[in-house]
Design a protein around this motif. Structure first.
Motif, PDB file in Angstrom:
ATOM      1  N   GLY B 115       0.781  -1.206   0.031  1.00  0.00           N
ATOM      2  CA  GLY B 115      -0.048   0.136   0.115  1.00  0.00           C
ATOM      3  C   GLY B 115       0.860   1.378  -0.111  1.00  0.00           C
ATOM      4  O   GLY B 115       0.328   2.313  -0.162  1.00  0.00           O
ATOM      5  N   TYR B 116       2.216   1.000   0.290  1.00  0.00           N
ATOM      6  CA  TYR B 116       2.863   2.312   0.130  1.00  0.00           C
ATOM      7  C   TYR B 116       3.662   2.796  -1.200  1.00  0.00           C
ATOM      8  O   TYR B 116       3.641   1.798  -1.817  1.00  0.00           O
ATOM      9  CB  TYR B 116       4.299   2.000   1.074  1.00  0.00           C
ATOM     10  N   LEU B 117       3.185   4.076  -1.679  1.00  0.00           N
ATOM     11  CA  LEU B 117       3.586   4.347  -2.997  1.00  0.00           C
ATOM     12  C   LEU B 117       4.860   5.341  -2.799  1.00  0.00           C
ATOM     13  O   LEU B 117       5.594   5.034  -1.768  1.00  0.00           O
ATOM     14  CB  LEU B 117       2.588   5.387  -3.327  1.00  0.00           C
ATOM     15  N   GLY B 118       5.705   5.260  -3.907  1.00  0.00           N
ATOM     16  CA  GLY B 118       6.904   5.857  -3.758  1.00  0.00           C
ATOM     17  C   GLY B 118       8.116   4.935  -4.253  1.00  0.00           C
ATOM     18  O   GLY B 118       9.229   5.265  -4.173  1.00  0.00           O
ATOM     19  N   GLY B 119       7.800   3.657  -4.463  1.00  0.00           N
ATOM     20  CA  GLY B 119       8.702   2.687  -4.878  1.00  0.00           C
ATOM     21  C   GLY B 119       9.293   1.675  -3.963  1.00  0.00           C
ATOM     22  O   GLY B 119      10.077   0.866  -4.306  1.00  0.00           O
ATOM     23  N   ILE B 120       9.219   1.895  -2.615  1.00  0.00           N
ATOM     24  CA  ILE B 120       9.587   1.000  -1.609  1.00  0.00           C
ATOM     25  C   ILE B 120       8.448   0.733  -0.854  1.00  0.00           C
ATOM     26  O   ILE B 120       7.268   1.157  -1.177  1.00  0.00           O
ATOM     27  CB  ILE B 120      10.636   1.761  -0.855  1.00  0.00           C
ATOM     28  N   SER B 121       8.792  -0.064   0.245  1.00  0.00           N
ATOM     29  CA  SER B 121       7.549  -0.252   1.275  1.00  0.00           C
ATOM     30  C   SER B 121       7.831   0.397   2.527  1.00  0.00           C
ATOM     31  O   SER B 121       9.002   0.755   2.661  1.00  0.00           O
ATOM     32  CB  SER B 121       7.286  -1.689   1.505  1.00  0.00           C
ATOM     33  N   LYS B 122       6.977   0.810   3.501  1.00  0.00           N
ATOM     34  CA  LYS B 122       7.011   1.430   4.651  1.00  0.00           C
ATOM     35  C   LYS B 122       7.948   0.846   5.472  1.00  0.00           C
ATOM     36  O   LYS B 122       8.942   1.226   6.184  1.00  0.00           O
ATOM     37  CB  LYS B 122       5.774   1.949   5.301  1.00  0.00           C
ATOM     38  N   ALA B 123       7.740  -0.770   5.365  1.00  0.00           N
ATOM     39  CA  ALA B 123       8.684  -1.583   6.252  1.00  0.00           C
ATOM     40  C   ALA B 123      10.478  -1.653   5.981  1.00  0.00           C
ATOM     41  O   ALA B 123      11.213  -2.022   6.641  1.00  0.00           O
ATOM     42  CB  ALA B 123       8.251  -2.810   6.348  1.00  0.00           C
ATOM     43  N   THR B 124      10.628  -1.097   4.935  1.00  0.00           N
ATOM     44  CA  THR B 124      11.911  -1.087   4.158  1.00  0.00           C
ATOM     45  C   THR B 124      12.853  -0.420   5.096  1.00  0.00           C
ATOM     46  O   THR B 124      14.034  -0.459   5.296  1.00  0.00           O
ATOM     47  CB  THR B 124      12.077  -0.452   2.662  1.00  0.00           C
ATOM     48  N   TRP B 125      12.314   0.896   5.575  1.00  0.00           N
ATOM     49  CA  TRP B 125      13.266   1.563   6.491  1.00  0.00           C
ATOM     50  C   TRP B 125      13.678   0.956   7.725  1.00  0.00           C
ATOM     51  O   TRP B 125      14.603   0.914   8.149  1.00  0.00           O
ATOM     52  CB  TRP B 125      12.312   3.056   7.188  1.00  0.00           C
ATOM     53  N   GLY B 126      12.597   0.077   8.350  1.00  0.00           N
ATOM     54  CA  GLY B 126      13.024  -0.880   9.395  1.00  0.00           C
ATOM     55  C   GLY B 126      13.843  -2.075   9.137  1.00  0.00           C
ATOM     56  O   GLY B 126      14.885  -2.151   9.720  1.00  0.00           O
ATOM     57  N   ALA B 127      13.593  -2.671   7.875  1.00  0.00           N
ATOM     58  CA  ALA B 127      14.302  -3.572   7.333  1.00  0.00           C
ATOM     59  C   ALA B 127      15.742  -3.336   7.320  1.00  0.00           C
ATOM     60  O   ALA B 127      16.840  -4.247   7.378  1.00  0.00           O
ATOM     61  CB  ALA B 127      13.820  -4.392   5.996  1.00  0.00           C
ATOM     62  N   VAL B 128      16.051  -2.403   6.632  1.00  0.00           N
ATOM     63  CA  VAL B 128      17.475  -1.516   6.391  1.00  0.00           C
ATOM     64  C   VAL B 128      18.326  -1.622   7.790  1.00  0.00           C
ATOM     65  O   VAL B 128      19.375  -2.259   7.954  1.00  0.00           O
ATOM     66  CB  VAL B 128      17.601  -0.227   5.860  1.00  0.00           C
ATOM     67  N   LYS B 129      17.543  -1.124   9.045  1.00  0.00           N
ATOM     68  CA  LYS B 129      18.338  -0.904  10.210  1.00  0.00           C
ATOM     69  C   LYS B 129      18.351  -2.588  10.605  1.00  0.00           C
ATOM     70  O   LYS B 129      19.509  -2.713  11.293  1.00  0.00           O
ATOM     71  CB  LYS B 129      17.475  -0.443  11.272  1.00  0.00           C
ATOM     72  N   ALA B 130      17.613  -3.416  10.307  1.00  0.00           N
ATOM     73  CA  ALA B 130      17.786  -4.892  10.790  1.00  0.00           C
ATOM     74  C   ALA B 130      18.895  -5.518  10.307  1.00  0.00           C
ATOM     75  O   ALA B 130      19.806  -5.894  10.817  1.00  0.00           O
ATOM     76  CB  ALA B 130      16.569  -5.751  10.427  1.00  0.00           C
ATOM     77  N   LEU B 131      19.237  -5.391   8.886  1.00  0.00           N
ATOM     78  CA  LEU B 131      20.282  -5.662   8.053  1.00  0.00           C
ATOM     79  C   LEU B 131      21.637  -5.078   8.518  1.00  0.00           C
ATOM     80  O   LEU B 131      22.663  -5.847   8.613  1.00  0.00           O
ATOM     81  CB  LEU B 131      20.186  -5.470   6.871  1.00  0.00           C
ATOM     82  N   ASP B 132      21.552  -3.921   8.846  1.00  0.00           N
ATOM     83  CA  ASP B 132      22.481  -3.143   9.544  1.00  0.00           C
ATOM     84  C   ASP B 132      23.022  -3.585  10.841  1.00  0.00           C
ATOM     85  O   ASP B 132      24.263  -4.000  11.113  1.00  0.00           O
ATOM     86  CB  ASP B 132      21.993  -1.567   9.701  1.00  0.00           C
ATOM     87  N   ILE B 133      22.277  -3.907  11.700  1.00  0.00           N
ATOM     88  CA  ILE B 133      22.506  -4.472  12.953  1.00  0.00           C
ATOM     89  C   ILE B 133      23.027  -6.038  12.788  1.00  0.00           C
ATOM     90  O   ILE B 133      23.931  -6.522  13.436  1.00  0.00           O
ATOM     91  CB  ILE B 133      21.289  -4.816  13.871  1.00  0.00           C
ATOM     92  N   TYR B 134      22.142  -6.655  11.687  1.00  0.00           N
ATOM     93  CA  TYR B 134      22.884  -7.921  11.537  1.00  0.00           C
ATOM     94  C   TYR B 134      24.314  -8.103  11.232  1.00  0.00           C
ATOM     95  O   TYR B 134      24.990  -9.098  11.079  1.00  0.00           O
ATOM     96  CB  TYR B 134      21.994  -8.555  10.300  1.00  0.00           C
ATOM     97  N   GLY B 135      24.873  -6.877  10.628  1.00  0.00           N
ATOM     98  CA  GLY B 135      26.372  -6.938  10.125  1.00  0.00           C
ATOM     99  C   GLY B 135      26.580  -6.788   8.737  1.00  0.00           C
ATOM    100  O   GLY B 135      27.758  -6.893   8.386  1.00  0.00           O
ATOM    101  N   CYS B 136      25.686  -6.266   7.892  1.00  0.00           N
ATOM    102  CA  CYS B 136      25.955  -6.021   6.554  1.00  0.00           C
ATOM    103  C   CYS B 136      26.826  -4.944   6.095  1.00  0.00           C
ATOM    104  O   CYS B 136      26.681  -3.787   6.978  1.00  0.00           O
ATOM    105  CB  CYS B 136      24.609  -5.777   5.606  1.00  0.00           C
ATOM    106  N   ASP B 137      27.737  -5.189   5.225  1.00  0.00           N
ATOM    107  CA  ASP B 137      28.603  -3.811   4.896  1.00  0.00           C
ATOM    108  C   ASP B 137      27.802  -2.878   3.964  1.00  0.00           C
ATOM    109  O   ASP B 137      28.229  -1.837   3.760  1.00  0.00           O
ATOM    110  CB  ASP B 137      29.946  -4.395   4.498  1.00  0.00           C
ATOM    111  N   TYR B 138      27.162  -3.861   2.967  1.00  0.00           N
ATOM    112  CA  TYR B 138      26.393  -2.948   1.956  1.00  0.00           C
ATOM    113  C   TYR B 138      24.931  -3.450   2.007  1.00  0.00           C
ATOM    114  O   TYR B 138      24.762  -4.761   2.048  1.00  0.00           O
ATOM    115  CB  TYR B 138      26.966  -3.279   0.493  1.00  0.00           C
TER     116      TYR B 138
END
Lengths: 131, 311
Positions: B115-138
């Motif tokens: 339902g989110y417009l703009g090309g991504i989803s609302k949860a993408t913001w949170g998912a990026v943080k999760a992957l960052d904590i998980y230890g991704c470099d990129y």
């Protein structure tokens, strides 16, 4: 919005016929599910790795090559080795009647053969998801 | 061990579950992010955007392989559209990334826009943080196939990679506002096709008209499917990363983006607060009825709803 059911639709084995898998994927989409489609010729290891990362509720596989007795139970076994017990595993394709009891015993909970109305698959998933 | 502890140990399933919980607006998941937020900010975020079928997934797959050769840990968030009618979605970006499934240092997650417009989803913001904590470099964020104005990726990415294909219209397309303005690096994919040189020229001519700046977006011709010039493209992305880091502009850009994120969170919460009240007593139903009958106008109706929380 309700939490949508997430389904991994996968094609293990070497046959290149995914018309059935795509019809199922489309039907599940129209039933409000999020369908992750992984494409042709996936190994059981790839399917399980995708199921882990995508945190799916259902793994639905389709085989037309006759390798179902080997590949379906292998996916179930690898899921268990990952400690995943709450995913519903389904199989579809050209599967002889005689093979169905063995597959169910191996943990493939639903088997759908050619001609199954998509509605039946949707109902089965809605009635049997574990999460 | 709980999800939080397992996530910190780099457990894939914990990371996957946390992203699901964030997608479902689970409060516990938000609390985990709150507690671990100090660990974020290490991952470099690359947004990959472009029209449907331009080759975003294949290109992401190839760039990931280049980065894996350097030993980097990679996260990929691949967004595809959710049906506004059924709420369902076909998430098919993994098809182009099959070889990466078994790499223990690559995490791929498909997301519906929900339902989110703009090309991504609302949860993408949170998912990026999760992957960052998980230890991704990129972390790659692959948007849905975009048209002209789905530019929310710029609010989230450190570098925006715009994937173009030859012959997508005349030179007027290149000077239009919107998506063409947000690219930090242009990739012209499928460059073995006719028209790749003309497309590059049109983009370059448009860049010539930009105000003078110490950074100019490079335009690179590649072929993802033939794996041609992917290393050069990655170098261009890294040049942008180095530029942002050396000039201090990365902090500037992230601050700008975080401001937008905070505003978005406030808007969301406020809207929920107000609309819960408006829907509670059928006020919205009543007002829309009266507005339709021309007994009231939409502006007065708005004032009535706002007055509910303005005590």
């Amino acid at each position: 919005m309700d939490k949508p059911i997430r389904v991994l639709v996968a094609k293990p084995g070497l046959d290149g016929h995914d018309r059935g898998a795509k019809v199922i994927a489309r039907a599940l989409r129209d039933a409000g599910m999020e369908v992750i489609y992984t494409g042709l010729r996936q190994t059981p290891e790839q399917i399980v790795a995708a199921a882990v990362q995508e945190d799916v509720d259902v793994v639905a596989m389709s085989i037309l090559s006759g390798a179902h007795n080997h590949l379906f139970p292998k996916v179930v076994r690898l899921l268990k080795e990952e400690g995943i017990e709450d995913v519903l595993v389904l199989g579809g394709g050209v599967i002889p009647e005689d093979d169905i009891p063995g597959l169910k015993e191996a943990g493939v909970e639903g088997i759908f053969t050619p001609g199954t109305p998509t509605k039946e698959v949707i109902e089965f998933i809605k009635g049997n998801v574990k999460k | 061990m709980n999800i939080e502890e397992r996530l910190l140990e780099g457990d894939k399933r914990a990371c996957a579950r946390l992203i699901s919980l964030l997608e479902n607006n689970d409060e516990q998941a938000v609390n985990i992010i709150k507690r671990q937020y100090h660990r974020t900010g290490n991952a470099y975020v690359i947004g990959v955007t472009g029209s449907p079928g331009s080759g975003k997934s294949t290109l992401t797959d190839r760039l990931t392989k280049e980065l894996r050769a350097q030993g980097k840990k990679i996260g990929i968030l691949a967004v595809d559209p959710t049906s506004p009618f059924s709420g369902g979605a076909i998430l098919g970006d993994r098809i182009r990334m099959s070889d990466l499934a078994l790499d223990k240092d690559v995490f791929i997650r498909s997301m519906g826009t929900r339902g989110y417009l703009g090309g991504i989803s609302k949860a993408t913001w949170g998912a990026v943080k999760a992957l960052d904590i998980y230890g991704c470099d990129y972390i790659f964020i692959e948007t849905v196939g975009v048209g002209q104005s789905e530019i929310d990726i710029v609010k989230m990415a450190d570098t925006v990679l715009m994937v173009m294909v030859p012959n997508m219209g005349d030179d007027i397309q290149a000077i239009k506002a919107g998506i063409m303005e947000i690219a930090d690096v242009f990739a012209i994919n499928k460059s073995d096709l006719d028209g790749a040189d003309k497309t590059k020229l049109e983009i370059e001519m448009n860049l010539d008209l930009n105000e003078k700046s110490d950074y100019r977006a490079p335009v690179e011709q590649v072929s993802a499917i033939k794996n041609e010039d992917i290393d050069v493209l990655l170098q261009k992305i890294m040049n942008h990363e180095n530029y942002l880091k050396e000039t201090g502009k990365l902090h500037e850009r992230r601050r700008r983006n975080l401001k937008v994120e905070i505003i978005q969170l406030v808007e969301e919460e406020l809207l929920k607060l107000i609309m819960d009240k408006a829907l509670e007593g059928d006020l919205l139903e009543e007002l829309s009825h009266e507005v339709e009958k021309r007994k009231q106008d939409p502006y007065t109706a708005k004032e009535k709803i706002i007055s509910l929380i303005r005590e």
